[in-house]
Design a protein around this motif. Structure first.
Motif, mmCIF file in Angstrom:
data_model
loop_
_atom_site.group_PDB
_atom_site.id
_atom_site.type_symbol
_atom_site.label_atom_id
_atom_site.label_comp_id
_atom_site.label_asym_id
_atom_site.label_seq_id
_atom_site.Cartn_x
_atom_site.Cartn_y
_atom_site.Cartn_z
ATOM 1 N N MET A 246 -20.189 -74.911 -14.195
ATOM 2 C CA MET A 246 -19.030 -75.303 -14.995
ATOM 3 C C MET A 246 -17.797 -75.425 -14.104
ATOM 4 N N LYS A 247 -16.935 -76.338 -14.453
ATOM 5 C CA LYS A 247 -15.634 -76.466 -13.804
ATOM 6 C C LYS A 247 -14.635 -75.668 -14.631
ATOM 7 N N ILE A 248 -14.051 -74.623 -14.039
ATOM 8 C CA ILE A 248 -13.163 -73.712 -14.752
ATOM 9 C C ILE A 248 -11.805 -73.706 -14.045
ATOM 10 N N ILE A 249 -10.749 -73.988 -14.791
ATOM 11 C CA ILE A 249 -9.401 -74.061 -14.252
ATOM 12 C C ILE A 249 -8.600 -72.836 -14.713
ATOM 13 N N PHE A 250 -7.947 -72.167 -13.778
ATOM 14 C CA PHE A 250 -7.024 -71.080 -14.100
ATOM 15 C C PHE A 250 -5.614 -71.506 -13.712
ATOM 16 N N PRO A 251 -4.774 -71.926 -14.665
ATOM 17 C CA PRO A 251 -3.369 -72.186 -14.332
ATOM 18 C C PRO A 251 -2.608 -70.867 -14.312
ATOM 19 N N VAL A 252 -1.933 -70.559 -13.201
ATOM 20 C CA VAL A 252 -1.220 -69.291 -13.075
ATOM 21 C C VAL A 252 0.173 -69.542 -12.507
ATOM 22 N N MET A 253 1.098 -68.658 -12.835
ATOM 23 C CA MET A 253 2.443 -68.754 -12.277
ATOM 24 C C MET A 253 2.488 -68.158 -10.875
ATOM 25 N N SER A 254 1.745 -67.062 -10.672
ATOM 26 C CA SER A 254 1.670 -66.425 -9.364
ATOM 27 C C SER A 254 0.526 -65.426 -9.376
ATOM 28 N N LEU A 255 0.182 -64.944 -8.201
ATOM 29 C CA LEU A 255 -0.799 -63.862 -8.065
ATOM 30 C C LEU A 255 -0.128 -62.727 -7.293
ATOM 31 N N GLU A 256 0.930 -62.210 -7.888
ATOM 32 C CA GLU A 256 1.692 -61.145 -7.262
ATOM 33 C C GLU A 256 1.054 -59.796 -7.566
ATOM 34 N N HIS B 1 -20.007 -71.235 -10.077
ATOM 35 C CA HIS B 1 -19.148 -72.134 -10.848
ATOM 36 C C HIS B 1 -18.063 -72.738 -9.955
ATOM 37 N N ASP B 2 -17.598 -73.910 -10.337
ATOM 38 C CA ASP B 2 -16.522 -74.597 -9.628
ATOM 39 C C ASP B 2 -15.205 -74.113 -10.216
ATOM 40 N N VAL B 3 -14.596 -73.139 -9.549
ATOM 41 C CA VAL B 3 -13.394 -72.491 -10.072
ATOM 42 C C VAL B 3 -12.186 -72.937 -9.249
ATOM 43 N N GLU B 4 -11.133 -73.352 -9.959
ATOM 44 C CA GLU B 4 -9.910 -73.799 -9.287
ATOM 45 C C GLU B 4 -8.704 -73.093 -9.894
ATOM 46 N N VAL B 5 -7.955 -72.425 -9.057
ATOM 47 C CA VAL B 5 -6.709 -71.773 -9.462
ATOM 48 C C VAL B 5 -5.560 -72.714 -9.119
ATOM 49 N N VAL B 6 -4.760 -73.051 -10.124
ATOM 50 C CA VAL B 6 -3.635 -73.976 -9.931
ATOM 51 C C VAL B 6 -2.342 -73.183 -10.077
ATOM 52 N N MET B 7 -1.497 -73.247 -9.052
ATOM 53 C CA MET B 7 -0.315 -72.398 -9.003
ATOM 54 C C MET B 7 0.855 -73.156 -8.379
ATOM 55 N N PRO B 8 2.070 -72.951 -8.902
ATOM 56 C CA PRO B 8 3.245 -73.573 -8.273
ATOM 57 C C PRO B 8 3.396 -73.145 -6.815
ATOM 58 N N ARG B 9 3.997 -74.009 -6.017
ATOM 59 C CA ARG B 9 4.153 -73.723 -4.587
ATOM 60 C C ARG B 9 4.950 -72.446 -4.340
ATOM 61 N N LYS B 10 5.891 -72.141 -5.225
ATOM 62 C CA LYS B 10 6.719 -70.950 -5.033
ATOM 63 C C LYS B 10 6.007 -69.671 -5.475
ATOM 64 N N GLY B 11 4.856 -69.788 -6.121
ATOM 65 C CA GLY B 11 4.121 -68.618 -6.574
ATOM 66 C C GLY B 11 3.533 -67.834 -5.411
ATOM 67 N N THR C 104 -5.112 -74.567 -5.580
ATOM 68 C CA THR C 104 -4.344 -75.810 -5.510
ATOM 69 C C THR C 104 -2.887 -75.509 -5.821
ATOM 70 N N ARG C 105 -2.013 -75.890 -4.901
ATOM 71 C CA ARG C 105 -0.577 -75.707 -5.098
ATOM 72 C C ARG C 105 0.024 -76.977 -5.695
ATOM 73 N N VAL C 106 0.895 -76.810 -6.685
ATOM 74 C CA VAL C 106 1.550 -77.952 -7.326
ATOM 75 C C VAL C 106 3.051 -77.689 -7.376
ATOM 76 N N SER C 107 3.809 -78.749 -7.624
ATOM 77 C CA SER C 107 5.266 -78.585 -7.687
ATOM 78 C C SER C 107 5.662 -77.708 -8.871
ATOM 79 N N GLU C 108 5.004 -77.909 -10.002
ATOM 80 C CA GLU C 108 5.217 -77.092 -11.187
ATOM 81 C C GLU C 108 4.003 -77.240 -12.101
ATOM 82 N N LEU C 109 3.833 -76.272 -12.989
ATOM 83 C CA LEU C 109 2.714 -76.324 -13.925
ATOM 84 C C LEU C 109 3.107 -77.170 -15.134
ATOM 85 N N VAL C 110 2.675 -78.422 -15.108
ATOM 86 C CA VAL C 110 2.883 -79.346 -16.217
ATOM 87 C C VAL C 110 1.551 -80.057 -16.457
#
Length: 328
Positions: A1-11, A31-41, A52-58
């Motif tokens: 399964m492809k599983i996406i975790f959108p997160v603000m940070s992993l502090e 499983h194909d797991v991808e954590v998506v997090m803003p660059r500042k996180g 995967t780093r993104v500019s913002e979570l949208v």
């Protein structure tokens, strides 16, 4: 399964640690797991899942997947609006209990998406507050890291207490730090003990009790601090689960915990730990005094706690999540 975790940070913090362990365990299952997090996180712990780093979570920055598991109320809206996979609302704590924007946090539970909670108390709280049912998954312990090691007291001759102090100035007022230091202050003239404290945030510790201080330690260092201690104390007012007492048990250390809700899934008073009411400084002092002066009782709780913690694994958590997702 492809599983996406959108997160603000992993502090630092239990929720982030739960996430990275779960993402790693699901990755280990293939499983194909991808954590998506803003660059500042911030990323504090190592990930075996793709990051995967993104500019913002949208919605536009989220990749498609079979499932999207937002875990914090601010990540739910972009996951739901993206329509790039089935959304499962992963709750690692009922946010309206502590965040400022309580209504927005509550609304994140009212979308038509299944909910995963992390203890029976947590499930009941969500049901009571929102009318929504959820499915409970357990937490885990990385037993390759969290295991017994020699106690400092065998060399120093002084019983060692370990405590994690969260910064109330950053909102962690429910962690009970003031109660803990009040209890020890009352006991320091009756007992000879050593205190070890970790400060995950930039907390300024002002206490009349001498202590060893560690800041922002790794899991490996945490395991050593748990294992070296004779007694670990956890006195939150509420927790969706609470990983530290389980980790301390896995390190062969006796535990005192408050009846903080989520701990009821693993904390059995007088069997594998001592449980005291939240905010009850008198009972907390009594429990500390008893376990520091009764070596046989402290060792019995440590031995039973260690055996109990062995079944709490992140592999089991990943199995539970996998079974739930496949059922959808």
């Amino acid at each position: 399964m492809k599983i996406i975790f959108p997160v603000m940070s992993l502090e630092m913090g239990g929720g982030a640690r739960f996430l990275y362990h779960l993402a790693n365990a699901l990755t280990d299952k293939g499983h194909d797991v991808e954590v998506v997090m803003p660059r500042k996180g911030a990323q504090v712990w190592p990930l075996r899942a793709k990051l995967t780093r993104v500019s913002e979570l949208v919605p536009s920055t989220l990749p498609p997947g079979d499932f999207i598991l937002p875990n914090f109320y601010t990540t739910v809206a972009p996951a739901w609006a993206a329509q790039k996979g089935k959304v499962v609302r992963l709750s690692l704590g009922y946010e309206p209990l502590w965040v400022v924007d309580r209504e927005l946090a509550k609304e994140s539970y009212l979308i038509d998406a299944p909910i995963l909670s992390i203890s029976q108390w947590h499930r009941q709280l969500i049901l009571q507050e929102t009318g929504r049912e959820s499915t409970v998954i357990s937490g885990g312990v990385d037993h390759t890291l969290f295991h017994p090691c020699p106690k400092r007291s065998t060399h120093t001759g002084r019983k060692n207490i370990f405590y994690i102090l969260r910064n109330p100035a950053q909102g962690y007022t429910w962690k009970g730090g003031e109660d803990f230091f009040k209890s020890l202050s009352d006991l320091q003239n009756q007992l000879d003990f050593e205190l070890t404290v970790t400060l995950p945030e930039s907390t300024q510790l002002t206490s009349s009790i001498p202590c060893r201080i560690f800041r922002s330690v790794s899991d490996q260092e945490m395991a050593t601090l748990y294992g070296e201690a004779d007694l670990f104390i956890y006195n939150s007012y509420f927790e969706a689960l609470g990983l530290p007492p389980l980790e301390a048990m896995s390190c062969g250390t006796a535990v005192i915990t408050t009846d903080c809700g989520g701990s009821r899934d693993y904390a059995n008073n007088g069997e594998n730990c001592r449980v005291v009411p939240p905010s009850d400084i008198g009972q907390l002092k009594e429990a500390i005094y008893r376990l520091l002066t009764q070596d046989n009782e402290r060792q019995r709780l440590a031995t039973v706690g260690y055996a109990f913690a062995q079944s709490w694994t992140w592999q089991r958590t990943a199995d539970q999540v996998e079974t739930f997702l496949l059922s959808l």
